[in-house]
Design a protein around this motif. Structure first.
Motif, PDB file in Angstrom:
ATOM      1  N   ALA A  92       0.832  -1.208   0.000  1.00 42.65           N
ATOM      2  CA  ALA A  92       0.000   0.000   0.000  1.00 42.65           C
ATOM      3  C   ALA A  92       0.863   1.253   0.000  1.00 42.65           C
ATOM      4  O   ALA A  92       1.746   1.411   0.842  1.00 42.65           O
ATOM      5  N   SER A  93       0.559   2.148  -0.943  1.00 37.89           N
ATOM      6  CA  SER A  93       1.216   3.455  -0.965  1.00 37.89           C
ATOM      7  C   SER A  93       0.220   4.585  -0.736  1.00 37.89           C
ATOM      8  O   SER A  93       0.610   5.687  -0.334  1.00 37.89           O
ATOM      9  N   ALA A  94      -1.059   4.342  -1.009  1.00 33.93           N
ATOM     10  CA  ALA A  94      -2.139   5.284  -0.702  1.00 33.93           C
ATOM     11  C   ALA A  94      -3.317   4.444  -0.253  1.00 33.93           C
ATOM     12  O   ALA A  94      -3.759   3.549  -0.984  1.00 33.93           O
ATOM     13  N   TYR A  95      -3.844   4.727   0.955  1.00 31.96           N
ATOM     14  CA  TYR A  95      -4.822   3.810   1.527  1.00 31.96           C
ATOM     15  C   TYR A  95      -5.861   4.581   2.321  1.00 31.96           C
ATOM     16  O   TYR A  95      -5.623   5.682   2.802  1.00 31.96           O
ATOM     17  N   HIS A  96      -7.037   3.961   2.455  1.00 27.74           N
ATOM     18  CA  HIS A  96      -8.126   4.585   3.211  1.00 27.74           C
ATOM     19  C   HIS A  96      -7.953   4.338   4.710  1.00 27.74           C
ATOM     20  O   HIS A  96      -7.060   3.600   5.143  1.00 27.74           O
ATOM     21  N   SER A  97      -8.820   4.934   5.507  1.00 23.82           N
ATOM     22  CA  SER A  97      -8.760   4.734   6.953  1.00 23.82           C
ATOM     23  C   SER A  97      -9.043   3.270   7.278  1.00 23.82           C
ATOM     24  O   SER A  97      -9.848   2.611   6.609  1.00 23.82           O
ATOM     25  N   THR A  98      -8.376   2.774   8.315  1.00 19.76           N
ATOM     26  CA  THR A  98      -8.572   1.377   8.692  1.00 19.76           C
ATOM     27  C   THR A  98      -8.076   1.153  10.116  1.00 19.76           C
ATOM     28  O   THR A  98      -7.346   1.984  10.668  1.00 19.76           O
ATOM     29  N   ARG A  99      -8.495   0.068  10.697  1.00 25.90           N
ATOM     30  CA  ARG A  99      -7.906  -0.427  11.944  1.00 25.90           C
ATOM     31  C   ARG A  99      -7.447  -1.844  11.655  1.00 25.90           C
ATOM     32  O   ARG A  99      -8.253  -2.690  11.273  1.00 25.90           O
ATOM     33  N   ALA A 100      -6.149  -2.082  11.802  1.00 26.04           N
ATOM     34  CA  ALA A 100      -5.567  -3.336  11.341  1.00 26.04           C
ATOM     35  C   ALA A 100      -4.813  -4.044  12.462  1.00 26.04           C
ATOM     36  O   ALA A 100      -4.076  -3.410  13.228  1.00 26.04           O
ATOM     37  N   LEU A 101      -4.983  -5.354  12.512  1.00 29.59           N
ATOM     38  CA  LEU A 101      -4.233  -6.181  13.446  1.00 29.59           C
ATOM     39  C   LEU A 101      -2.846  -6.463  12.873  1.00 29.59           C
ATOM     40  O   LEU A 101      -2.690  -6.665  11.670  1.00 29.59           O
ATOM     41  N   THR A 102      -1.843  -6.461  13.733  1.00 27.02           N
ATOM     42  CA  THR A 102      -0.477  -6.833  13.338  1.00 27.02           C
ATOM     43  C   THR A 102      -0.010  -7.915  14.307  1.00 27.02           C
ATOM     44  O   THR A 102       0.706  -7.637  15.274  1.00 27.02           O
ATOM     45  N   PRO A 103      -0.417  -9.168  14.070  1.00 27.30           N
ATOM     46  CA  PRO A 103      -0.279 -10.213  15.087  1.00 27.30           C
ATOM     47  C   PRO A 103       1.138 -10.635  15.421  1.00 27.30           C
ATOM     48  O   PRO A 103       1.347 -11.303  16.441  1.00 27.30           O
ATOM     49  N   ARG A 104       2.130 -10.265  14.600  1.00 24.09           N
ATOM     50  CA  ARG A 104       3.512 -10.694  14.873  1.00 24.09           C
ATOM     51  C   ARG A 104       4.471  -9.534  15.112  1.00 24.09           C
ATOM     52  O   ARG A 104       5.661  -9.772  15.328  1.00 24.09           O
ATOM     53  N   HIS A 105       3.997  -8.331  15.062  1.00 22.27           N
ATOM     54  CA  HIS A 105       4.911  -7.188  15.125  1.00 22.27           C
ATOM     55  C   HIS A 105       5.494  -7.043  16.537  1.00 22.27           C
ATOM     56  O   HIS A 105       4.771  -7.158  17.527  1.00 22.27           O
ATOM     57  N   PRO A 106       6.796  -6.810  16.634  1.00 28.06           N
ATOM     58  CA  PRO A 106       7.407  -6.722  17.969  1.00 28.06           C
ATOM     59  C   PRO A 106       7.051  -5.464  18.745  1.00 28.06           C
ATOM     60  O   PRO A 106       7.289  -5.406  19.959  1.00 28.06           O
ATOM     61  N   ARG A 107       6.466  -4.446  18.098  1.00 26.47           N
ATOM     62  CA  ARG A 107       6.206  -3.181  18.785  1.00 26.47           C
ATOM     63  C   ARG A 107       4.727  -2.889  18.995  1.00 26.47           C
ATOM     64  O   ARG A 107       4.382  -2.048  19.836  1.00 26.47           O
ATOM     65  N   HIS A 108       3.841  -3.493  18.219  1.00 27.75           N
ATOM     66  CA  HIS A 108       2.421  -3.168  18.339  1.00 27.75           C
ATOM     67  C   HIS A 108       1.587  -4.341  17.863  1.00 27.75           C
ATOM     68  O   HIS A 108       2.086  -5.252  17.192  1.00 27.75           O
ATOM     69  N   ARG A 109       0.317  -4.317  18.221  1.00 28.36           N
ATOM     70  CA  ARG A 109      -0.610  -5.348  17.773  1.00 28.36           C
ATOM     71  C   ARG A 109      -1.779  -4.782  16.965  1.00 28.36           C
ATOM     72  O   ARG A 109      -2.402  -5.502  16.194  1.00 28.36           O
ATOM     73  N   VAL A 110      -2.070  -3.499  17.127  1.00 26.57           N
ATOM     74  CA  VAL A 110      -3.148  -2.854  16.385  1.00 26.57           C
ATOM     75  C   VAL A 110      -2.652  -1.519  15.851  1.00 26.57           C
ATOM     76  O   VAL A 110      -2.038  -0.746  16.587  1.00 26.57           O
TER      77      VAL A 110
END
Length: 389
Positions: free
Chosen positions: A33-51
């Motif tokens: 994604a380089s241009a994207y709409h509003s969203t709330r996204a899960l990041t289940p493996r990220h070391p710094r955040h989950r949402v």
């Protein structure tokens, strides 16, 4: 069969293992994604955040100030969810893992634009505005979308782009706490509730010999049985049944001409700005009266303009057939298969779904979505792609 996984920059940036993990799925490409709409996204493996909460539609790179200087409509930079050149950082990591990187550009879907400039929005027959849906008939909006497509698509190092919502948007939208499903609208009700009556569209109807106010009243009358639960089954024939064949045909003629010319102009502008060999695909639906992220197109026309299409196949691969009937050598028909089980995807049947899609003419796969999927989902994807290779 070439496969690509959709990815957000925030799936990759700050996670040193993300790029290699995505490449390890067996995909050859990342559609980033380089241009994207509003969203709330899960990041289940990220070391710094989950949402990650993307609070408004934004470009995920620093927009070119000179391009947008003095313009009323301009792209919104992302906030803390994708700071700086988030796209460029993620693209570098993905390319370093051996993946081809293509941009993923969302166009006529922008709630913040509609909130800041209400006059740009689609207006339905009742006078309600859809702030998430810019009207693509308006000259200012068309110029904005064209320049945004060029800038967001042709990023450094990108080998191609996939353009989403390059056409009419309407009532359907996963809006915050969306509560619009109390009445089953069906294809016909959705079309009628997505017809636009902004000044530009009113002028368009007038050019076709229609009285715009009389048309709006006719649409309201046509929708009365829908509100009472009497939506007729079927596709376009149901629209004709509700609105009448003559009026239905006239509205579709206006909307088809607007969408078709915008699609032609945008693809042409991107191609003129892109390096040789740059691939341009559209997220597309073969029924031109359909609205949404997968813009309604004329399959015969769009495959002479773009290099190919990305076709939604969540409910089966039948939508590929009309495109396959008009595909020429070199056209890409990418089957978009959801692989996030928690969002209705079926990673466990990916092998079978991909084989069926290939039988309908698919030449490539798109997997939605590498960043949102669980470890189990990704394991099943890897297994299926291994069997397909």
């Amino acid at each position: 069969m070439r496969a690509s996984a959709f990815v957000y920059p925030w799936d990759v940036n700050g996670d040193p293992d993300a790029a290699a993990r995505i490449a390890g799925l067996g995909v050859r490409q990342a559609t980033l994604a380089s241009a994207y709409h509003s969203t709330r996204a899960l990041t289940p493996r990220h070391p710094r955040h989950r949402v990650v909460t993307a609070r408004h539609a934004a470009v995920l790179y620093p927009p070119d100030a000179a391009r947008w200087e003095g313009r009323r409509l301009r792209p919104y930079p992302a906030g803390d969810w994708a700071p700086g050149d988030a796209y460029g950082e993620a693209a570098g990591a993905l390319a370093g893992a051996g993946l081809d990187v293509h941009t993923w550009v969302v166009l006529a879907h922008n709630s913040r634009l509609g909130e800041e400039f209400p006059d740009t929005s689609v207006v339905n027959a009742y006078g309600d505005r859809y702030p998430w849906a810019p009207c693509i008939a308006q000259p200012g909006t068309r110029a904005h979308l064209t320049d945004l497509a060029v800038e967001a698509a042709v990023r450094p190092g990108a080998a191609g782009t996939e353009l989403e919502s390059l056409g009419w948007y309407g009532l359907p939208h996963l809006h915050a706490h969306d509560k619009t499903s109390g009445v089953a609208l069906g294809d016909a009700g959705t079309y009628l509730m997505s017809l636009c009556f902004c000044p530009s569209c009113r002028d368009g109807y007038t050019q076709l010999g229609l009285d715009a106010q009389e048309l709006a009243s006719a649409v309201q009358r046509a929708l009365e049985p829908v509100w009472r639960g009497g939506t007729p089954a079927g596709g376009w024939e149901a629209v004709e049944k509700l609105l009448g064949g003559e009026l239905a045909t006239a509205t579709r003629a206006w909307r088809d001409s607007v969408a078709r010319s915008l699609q032609t102009d945008v693809v042409g502008a991107v191609r003129a700005a892109a390096p040789e060999g740059f691939r341009i695909l559209l997220h597309a639906d073969p029924d031109s009266y359909h609205v949404g992220a997968n813009a309604g197109v004329d399959p015969r026309h769009i495959l002479t303009v773009a290099d190919g299409v990305v076709v939604p196949c969540a409910g089966g691969s039948g939508l590929l057939t009309p495109f396959a009937a008009h595909a020429a050598e070199g056209n890409v028909l990418a089957a978009n298969l959801p692989v996030v089980a928690g969002m209705g995807g079926s990673p466990g049947t990916l092998f079978e779904d991909a084989r069926r899609a290939a039988g309908r003419g698919a030449t490539e796969l798109r997997l939605y979505h590498a960043g949102l999927a669980s470890d189990q989902d990704l394991s099943l994807v890897t297994e299926a792609l291994t069997r397909l290779s």
